[in-house]
Design a protein around this motif. Structure first.
Motif, PDB file in Angstrom:
ATOM      1  N   ARG A  73      49.568 -93.418  14.001  1.00  0.00           N
ATOM      2  CA  ARG A  73      49.834 -93.301  12.567  1.00  0.00           C
ATOM      3  C   ARG A  73      50.669 -94.468  12.042  1.00  0.00           C
ATOM      4  NH1 ARG A  73      51.282 -87.714   9.879  1.00  0.00           N
ATOM      5  NH2 ARG A  73      51.317 -89.189   8.167  1.00  0.00           N
ATOM      6  N   HIS A  85      62.519 -91.275   3.006  1.00  0.00           N
ATOM      7  CA  HIS A  85      62.123 -91.299   1.598  1.00  0.00           C
ATOM      8  C   HIS A  85      61.796 -89.888   1.113  1.00  0.00           C
ATOM      9  CE1 HIS A  85      59.254 -92.466  -1.801  1.00  0.00           C
ATOM     10  NE2 HIS A  85      60.466 -92.785  -2.197  1.00  0.00           N
ATOM     11  N   ILE A  89      63.659 -87.843  -1.791  1.00  0.00           N
ATOM     12  CA  ILE A  89      62.901 -87.323  -2.937  1.00  0.00           C
ATOM     13  C   ILE A  89      63.145 -85.827  -3.092  1.00  0.00           C
ATOM     14  CG2 ILE A  89      60.555 -86.661  -3.583  1.00  0.00           C
ATOM     15  CD1 ILE A  89      59.653 -89.406  -3.186  1.00  0.00           C
ATOM     16  N   ARG A  93      64.671 -84.080  -6.414  1.00  0.00           N
ATOM     17  CA  ARG A  93      63.988 -83.007  -7.147  1.00  0.00           C
ATOM     18  C   ARG A  93      64.829 -81.748  -7.180  1.00  0.00           C
ATOM     19  NH1 ARG A  93      57.936 -84.068  -4.610  1.00  0.00           N
ATOM     20  NH2 ARG A  93      57.569 -86.019  -5.750  1.00  0.00           N
ATOM     21  N   TYR A 151      58.709 -93.802  -6.821  1.00  0.00           N
ATOM     22  CA  TYR A 151      59.415 -94.118  -5.573  1.00  0.00           C
ATOM     23  C   TYR A 151      60.910 -93.853  -5.655  1.00  0.00           C
ATOM     24  CZ  TYR A 151      60.481 -96.542  -1.232  1.00  0.00           C
ATOM     25  OH  TYR A 151      60.905 -96.833   0.035  1.00  0.00           O
ATOM     26  N   LEU A 155      59.590 -88.469  -9.282  1.00  0.00           N
ATOM     27  CA  LEU A 155      58.703 -87.630 -10.090  1.00  0.00           C
ATOM     28  C   LEU A 155      57.373 -87.438  -9.355  1.00  0.00           C
ATOM     29  CD1 LEU A 155      60.779 -88.351 -12.336  1.00  0.00           C
ATOM     30  CD2 LEU A 155      58.845 -88.486 -13.913  1.00  0.00           C
ATOM     31  N   THR A 156      56.737 -86.269  -9.573  1.00  0.00           N
ATOM     32  CA  THR A 156      55.402 -86.060  -9.007  1.00  0.00           C
ATOM     33  C   THR A 156      54.379 -86.771  -9.901  1.00  0.00           C
ATOM     34  OG1 THR A 156      54.997 -84.074 -10.290  1.00  0.00           O
ATOM     35  CG2 THR A 156      56.098 -83.798  -8.144  1.00  0.00           C
ATOM     36  N   HIS A 157      53.141 -86.861  -9.412  1.00  0.00           N
ATOM     37  CA  HIS A 157      52.130 -87.607 -10.169  1.00  0.00           C
ATOM     38  C   HIS A 157      51.844 -86.937 -11.518  1.00  0.00           C
ATOM     39  CE1 HIS A 157      50.130 -84.504  -7.954  1.00  0.00           C
ATOM     40  NE2 HIS A 157      48.911 -84.879  -8.202  1.00  0.00           N
ATOM     41  N   LYS A 172      47.151 -93.577 -11.318  1.00  0.00           N
ATOM     42  CA  LYS A 172      46.711 -93.937  -9.961  1.00  0.00           C
ATOM     43  C   LYS A 172      46.318 -95.415  -9.910  1.00  0.00           C
ATOM     44  CE  LYS A 172      42.804 -92.505  -7.839  1.00  0.00           C
ATOM     45  NZ  LYS A 172      41.845 -91.658  -7.126  1.00  0.00           N
ATOM     46  N   ILE A 175      49.351 -97.665  -9.921  1.00  0.00           N
ATOM     47  CA  ILE A 175      50.021 -97.672  -8.615  1.00  0.00           C
ATOM     48  C   ILE A 175      49.262 -98.571  -7.646  1.00  0.00           C
ATOM     49  CG2 ILE A 175      50.600 -96.292  -6.576  1.00  0.00           C
ATOM     50  CD1 ILE A 175      51.175 -93.937  -8.427  1.00  0.00           C
TER      51      ILE A 175
ATOM     52  N   ASN B   8      41.609 -89.467  -3.074  1.00  0.00           N
ATOM     53  CA  ASN B   8      42.032 -89.208  -4.456  1.00  0.00           C
ATOM     54  C   ASN B   8      43.546 -89.159  -4.610  1.00  0.00           C
ATOM     55  OD1 ASN B   8      40.805 -88.939  -6.868  1.00  0.00           O
ATOM     56  ND2 ASN B   8      40.788 -86.694  -6.848  1.00  0.00           N
ATOM     57  N   LEU B   9      44.224 -88.735  -3.551  1.00  0.00           N
ATOM     58  CA  LEU B   9      45.677 -88.553  -3.630  1.00  0.00           C
ATOM     59  C   LEU B   9      46.447 -89.652  -2.921  1.00  0.00           C
ATOM     60  CD1 LEU B   9      45.917 -84.710  -2.942  1.00  0.00           C
ATOM     61  CD2 LEU B   9      46.062 -85.862  -5.133  1.00  0.00           C
ATOM     62  N   GLU B  11      47.230 -92.905  -3.341  1.00  0.00           N
ATOM     63  CA  GLU B  11      48.258 -93.724  -4.007  1.00  0.00           C
ATOM     64  C   GLU B  11      49.506 -92.900  -4.307  1.00  0.00           C
ATOM     65  OE1 GLU B  11      45.073 -94.050  -4.746  1.00  0.00           O
ATOM     66  OE2 GLU B  11      44.701 -96.173  -4.362  1.00  0.00           O
ATOM     67  N   PHE B  12      49.295 -91.645  -4.694  1.00  0.00           N
ATOM     68  CA  PHE B  12      50.458 -90.808  -5.011  1.00  0.00           C
ATOM     69  C   PHE B  12      51.239 -90.499  -3.738  1.00  0.00           C
ATOM     70  CE2 PHE B  12      48.920 -90.762  -9.085  1.00  0.00           C
ATOM     71  CZ  PHE B  12      47.688 -90.156  -9.230  1.00  0.00           C
ATOM     72  N   TYR B  13      50.517 -90.274  -2.650  1.00  0.00           N
ATOM     73  CA  TYR B  13      51.162 -89.965  -1.372  1.00  0.00           C
ATOM     74  C   TYR B  13      52.017 -91.129  -0.894  1.00  0.00           C
ATOM     75  CZ  TYR B  13      51.655 -89.007   3.632  1.00  0.00           C
ATOM     76  OH  TYR B  13      52.168 -88.808   4.892  1.00  0.00           O
ATOM     77  N   ILE B  14      51.494 -92.339  -1.034  1.00  0.00           N
ATOM     78  CA  ILE B  14      52.195 -93.492  -0.450  1.00  0.00           C
ATOM     79  C   ILE B  14      53.520 -93.746  -1.162  1.00  0.00           C
ATOM     80  CG2 ILE B  14      51.226 -95.406  -1.829  1.00  0.00           C
ATOM     81  CD1 ILE B  14      51.433 -95.370   1.944  1.00  0.00           C
ATOM     82  N   LEU B  15      53.598 -93.393  -2.459  1.00  0.00           N
ATOM     83  CA  LEU B  15      54.845 -93.597  -3.199  1.00  0.00           C
ATOM     84  C   LEU B  15      55.712 -92.332  -3.229  1.00  0.00           C
ATOM     85  CD1 LEU B  15      54.184 -95.809  -6.365  1.00  0.00           C
ATOM     86  CD2 LEU B  15      55.212 -96.434  -4.211  1.00  0.00           C
ATOM     87  N   GLY B  16      55.244 -91.271  -2.556  1.00  0.00           N
ATOM     88  CA  GLY B  16      56.038 -90.051  -2.521  1.00  0.00           C
ATOM     89  C   GLY B  16      55.892 -89.190  -3.759  1.00  0.00           C
ATOM     90  N   ALA B  17      54.813 -89.377  -4.500  1.00  0.00           N
ATOM     91  CA  ALA B  17      54.665 -88.684  -5.778  1.00  0.00           C
ATOM     92  C   ALA B  17      53.863 -87.388  -5.701  1.00  0.00           C
ATOM     93  CB  ALA B  17      54.020 -89.628  -6.801  1.00  0.00           C
ATOM     94  N   LEU B  18      53.648 -86.868  -4.498  1.00  0.00           N
ATOM     95  CA  LEU B  18      52.997 -85.569  -4.372  1.00  0.00           C
ATOM     96  C   LEU B  18      54.070 -84.491  -4.257  1.00  0.00           C
ATOM     97  CD1 LEU B  18      50.113 -86.258  -1.813  1.00  0.00           C
ATOM     98  CD2 LEU B  18      49.968 -86.057  -4.290  1.00  0.00           C
ATOM     99  N   ASP B  19      53.725 -83.272  -4.695  1.00  0.00           N
ATOM    100  CA  ASP B  19      54.674 -82.195  -4.453  1.00  0.00           C
ATOM    101  C   ASP B  19      54.591 -81.798  -2.976  1.00  0.00           C
ATOM    102  OD1 ASP B  19      52.493 -79.820  -6.166  1.00  0.00           O
ATOM    103  OD2 ASP B  19      52.365 -80.654  -4.149  1.00  0.00           O
ATOM    104  N   ARG B  23      51.847 -82.979  -0.144  1.00  0.00           N
ATOM    105  CA  ARG B  23      52.298 -83.824   0.953  1.00  0.00           C
ATOM    106  C   ARG B  23      51.928 -83.198   2.305  1.00  0.00           C
ATOM    107  NH1 ARG B  23      58.515 -84.169   1.432  1.00  0.00           N
ATOM    108  NH2 ARG B  23      58.421 -84.898  -0.729  1.00  0.00           N
ATOM    109  N   ASP B  27      49.604 -84.861   5.154  1.00  0.00           N
ATOM    110  CA  ASP B  27      50.137 -85.050   6.510  1.00  0.00           C
ATOM    111  C   ASP B  27      49.177 -84.456   7.534  1.00  0.00           C
ATOM    112  OD1 ASP B  27      53.679 -84.613   5.674  1.00  0.00           O
ATOM    113  OD2 ASP B  27      52.420 -86.409   5.782  1.00  0.00           O
TER     114      ASP B  27
END
Lengths: 198, 296
Positions: A73, A85, A89, A93, A151, A155-157, A172, A175, B8-9, B11-19, B23, B27
């Motif tokens: 990974r 991170h 986060i 939150r 980052y 905030l969530t998406h 998206k 980003i 689909n998710l 970009e959001f995952y890589i910046l930590g922007a998923l709930d 996440r 994972d």
């Protein structure tokens, strides 16, 4: 046969030892990465006590879950900073949900009530022009905003899309473009002391 | 989650922007998908560099102490020997002896008697040993609880120390604010201008009070960071597009500062005021970071 000290072992070797409950291996890993992890937490939380707790939790998590690291990974640093991170986060939150406001001093001007200085303003107005300024200033404003909101602000998406009043697809795309640009701007010189993963 | 949903998710995952649910799903998917992992590795490097790009700070010693208190509490060895395994070994040994001629059968009966006698005795010994081990286990458990409590106590002490420090800092700030209010009441003020903190000194505040009777003003500041000996705060007065030197001042350990300003131009012509960080001897013009500014 020459004795290899913990400092000479790479990150993967240290994690393997930590799986075997080698305390000194965890000390070595802590010595390498506690500062950047603490710095990241401080940057996100703006609270020393909380940043200290997050740092401690991250490394204790590593101690307990070292066996969950998978080389396929990515590097140990990717895994480690991902834990750090995410933990930061989660704390951001949690605090936002509690809506904790701490304000010192007499508010002599009509300053809007927030839970801290705006990260974009903080990131771009510091007098010492560091790597972060350099990276963020090369982004278009709309790309910079999504990176900072996600980052650093946690905030969530869906929250980002709502705050910026933009569709998720647009967020998206911004980003993705920001990541592409940052790959080139944030070169190896930023990362001076993290070569042990190789 | 399949690769299409993960895509689909991503970009959001890589910046930590998923709930947290999103996440967890990502994972789990990444545990088994090599293609998605390969993409993640490259962007993971960029995220690490972004983390390193923030201002780097030293970690207080107490963090390491608290961490390794928890680690040491977690390192509690324990060993148990199964009684069942011991009985099994004895039974296997006795069974082998019985598979022989009649003459040996008698000897075998005697041997079985001895073995069972030994088993009975061994069972008694095992019971005592078991009870002994149970007591040892309880003792270890109590010791571990004590270690855990000690670890929690140390962590709480560290946090209490931090709270006391902040409390002291707050008390000093309140005292500084009271000084500022007193000065404002004492001074014979014609006009009052408020200054707002900038950049890293965003918490700073200032007030300039122009005298009603004399061509001078008093500047008061709060929450400005104390500077090293080779630096000073310098006041700049802006009038008609030109910048005039308003003088140098320093702050005390709480960030409270006070300066008297006697400008080269009338206050009525001054449009704005700024304060920057300059060398200790001052500069001919602003060169350093702007920390406070306001309009007159």
């Amino acid at each position: 046969m020459p004795v290899v000290t913990y400092e000479e072992k790479d990150d993967g070797q240290l994690v393997t030892l930590i799986v075997e409950s080698d305390r000194a291996a965890l000390e070595a890993l802590y010595g390498r990465y506690s500062a950047p992890i603490f710095s990241l937490a401080m940057n996100m939380l703006r609270d020393q006590g909380a940043a200290e707790e997050v740092t401690q939790d991250v490394f204790f998590n590593v101690w307990r879950r070292a066996a969950s690291y998978r080389e396929q990974r990515g590097k140990v640093t990717s895994w480690l900073f991902s834990i750090a991170h995410h933990r930061s986060i989660d704390e951001v939150r949690r605090r936002r949900r509690q809506q904790t406001h701490v304000q010192f001093g007499v508010d002599l001007s009509n300053r809007p009530s927030t839970d801290g200085v705006d990260p974009v303003e903080y990131a771009t107005s510091r007098s010492d022009r560091g790597h972060l300024d350099k990276a963020l200033s090369t982004l278009r404003p709309e790309q910079r905003d999504v990176v900072v909101l996600a980052y650093f602000k946690g905030l969530t998406h869906t929250e980002i899309a709502k705050q910026l009043d933009q569709p998720l697809g647009t967020v998206k795309t911004r980003i993705r473009l920001a990541l592409r640009k940052m790959r080139g701007v944030l070169g190896p010189e930023v990362w001076e002391s993290a070569e042990h993963g190789l | 989650m399949d690769c299409k949903e993960a895509e689909n998710l991503y970009e959001f995952y890589i910046l930590g922007a998923l709930d947290s649910d999103g996440r967890s799903l990502m994972d789990s998917h990444l545990e088994t998908c090599d293609a998605c992992n390969e993409r993640l590795q490259q962007d993971g490097e960029t995220m690490i560099r972004l983390a390193y790009a923030v201002p780097q700070l030293a970690v207080p010693e107490r963090v390491q102490q608290a961490l390794f208190s928890r680690v040491d509490a977690d390192l509690q060895p324990s060993r148990r020997i199964g009684v069942g395994a011991r009985l099994t070994m004895l039974w296997k040994g006795a069974g082998h002896t019985l598979a022989t001629s009649p003459g040996a059968a008698a000897a075998s009966v005697l041997l079985v008697g001895l073995v069972f006698g030994g088993l009975w005795f061994d069972s008694r010994m095992n019971r005592v040993s078991t009870e002994n081990e149970a007591l040892r286990g309880r003792l270890e458990s109590v010791s571990q609880s004590l270690s855990d409590l000690e670890s929690v106590n140390q962590s709480l002490s560290a946090r209490l120390e931090s709270v006391v420090e902040r409390d002291t800092e707050l008390a000093q700030m309140v005292a500084a604010q009271q000084d500022l209010a007193y000065e404002a009441l004492r001074f014979n003020t014609q006009s009052l201008s408020l200054l707002r903190g900038q950049g890293q000194a965003w918490k700073a505040r200032g007030m300039m009070m122009v005298s009603q009777s004399e061509p001078r003003a008093v500047l008061l500041t709060l929450n400005l960071p104390p500077l090293p000996d080779d630096k000073a705060y310098q006041v700049w007065l802006i009038s008609g597009g030109r910048v005039y030197d308003g003088g140098l001042f320093r702050v005390d350990s709480t960030g409270f500062g006070k300066a008297v300003i006697i400008p080269d131009v009338p206050f009525s012509e001054i449009e704005a005021l700024g304060i920057t960080v300059e060398p200790a001897g001052g500069s001919h013009g602003p060169t350093g970071a702007n920390v406070l500014k306001g309009d007159l």
